[in-house]
Design a protein around this motif. Structure first.
Motif, PDB file in Angstrom:
ATOM      1  N   GLU A 295       1.312   7.745  -5.960  1.00  0.00           N
ATOM      2  CA  GLU A 295       0.066   8.451  -6.267  1.00  0.00           C
ATOM      3  C   GLU A 295      -0.771   7.728  -7.319  1.00  0.00           C
ATOM      4  O   GLU A 295      -1.202   8.309  -8.318  1.00  0.00           O
ATOM      5  CB  GLU A 295       0.354   9.891  -6.674  1.00  0.00           C
TER       6      GLU A 295
ATOM      7  N   GLN B 185       0.826  -1.205   0.000  1.00  0.00           N
ATOM      8  CA  GLN B 185       0.000   0.000   0.000  1.00  0.00           C
ATOM      9  C   GLN B 185       0.862   1.257   0.000  1.00  0.00           C
ATOM     10  O   GLN B 185       0.491   2.270  -0.593  1.00  0.00           O
ATOM     11  CB  GLN B 185      -0.948   0.004   1.213  1.00  0.00           C
ATOM     12  N   ALA B 186       2.022   1.202   0.628  1.00  0.00           N
ATOM     13  CA  ALA B 186       2.925   2.358   0.640  1.00  0.00           C
ATOM     14  C   ALA B 186       3.303   2.757  -0.782  1.00  0.00           C
ATOM     15  O   ALA B 186       3.427   3.950  -1.078  1.00  0.00           O
ATOM     16  CB  ALA B 186       4.169   2.040   1.457  1.00  0.00           C
TER      17      ALA B 186
ATOM     18  N   LYS C 273      -5.753   2.612  -5.094  1.00  0.00           N
ATOM     19  CA  LYS C 273      -5.765   1.230  -4.629  1.00  0.00           C
ATOM     20  C   LYS C 273      -6.214   0.351  -5.792  1.00  0.00           C
ATOM     21  O   LYS C 273      -6.998   0.788  -6.638  1.00  0.00           O
ATOM     22  CB  LYS C 273      -6.739   1.066  -3.471  1.00  0.00           C
TER      23      LYS C 273
ATOM     24  N   PHE D 296       1.445   2.508  -3.458  1.00  0.00           N
ATOM     25  CA  PHE D 296       0.318   3.209  -4.069  1.00  0.00           C
ATOM     26  C   PHE D 296       0.249   4.648  -3.572  1.00  0.00           C
ATOM     27  O   PHE D 296       0.010   5.564  -4.352  1.00  0.00           O
ATOM     28  CB  PHE D 296      -0.992   2.463  -3.804  1.00  0.00           C
ATOM     29  N   GLU D 297       0.502   4.835  -2.295  1.00  0.00           N
ATOM     30  CA  GLU D 297       0.488   6.189  -1.746  1.00  0.00           C
ATOM     31  C   GLU D 297       1.656   7.007  -2.280  1.00  0.00           C
ATOM     32  O   GLU D 297       1.477   8.134  -2.737  1.00  0.00           O
ATOM     33  CB  GLU D 297       0.515   6.128  -0.219  1.00  0.00           C
ATOM     34  N   ASP D 298       2.863   6.448  -2.222  1.00  0.00           N
ATOM     35  CA  ASP D 298       4.054   7.172  -2.664  1.00  0.00           C
ATOM     36  C   ASP D 298       4.027   7.482  -4.155  1.00  0.00           C
ATOM     37  O   ASP D 298       4.502   8.533  -4.588  1.00  0.00           O
ATOM     38  CB  ASP D 298       5.322   6.382  -2.343  1.00  0.00           C
TER      39      ASP D 298
END
Length: 128
Positions: A52, A45-46, A55, A48-50
């Protein structure tokens, strides 16, 4: 609809620019599929966040297991997904288990496959 497949940590970085580029085209619907080859969803998940990116639309939950078990589980789960979603194109990355598994499934279902590779990991080969 285009299925963009990721599942091993290095492939998340490869899908990010493809996903962002797809957003420029209204006629392109791009759905991210996480195979779970590297099965700790919280850890991935990190990425996907990093990077941008959203999900995944689908999580196949394939790991853990031996190479044979993992490849077989991805094939079974991805086949179900393809039969339900009917993608026009499957894009796979690299040289990992899911690359093989998803490519075979897609080709058997007559779905176009694109393969993205960033190069060889074997290093230079020296002739003696």
């Amino acid at each position: 609809m285009m299925s963009l497949i990721a599942g091993a940590r290095p492939t998340f970085m490869k899908i990010a620019p493809i996903y962002r580029e797809s957003l420029k085209y209204k006629e392109v619907e791009c759905k991210i599929v996480h195979t779970g080859q590297h099965y700790d969803y919280e850890m991935s998940q990190a990425f996907f966040e990093d990077l941008e990116i959203p999900k995944p639309a689908f999580f196949l939950n394939a790991g853990p297991g031996s190479h044979a078990h993992l490849t077989a589980k991805i094939m079974v789960e991805f086949e179900k997904l393809c039969e339900e979603e009917k993608p026009d194109l499957v894009i796979v990355m690299g040289d990992v288990n899911f690359t093989l598994a998803c490519s075979i499934v897609a080709k058997k279902l007559l779905i176009e496959v694109a393969h993205v590779e960033a190069g060889l990991r074997t290093g230079p080969r020296h002739l003696s």
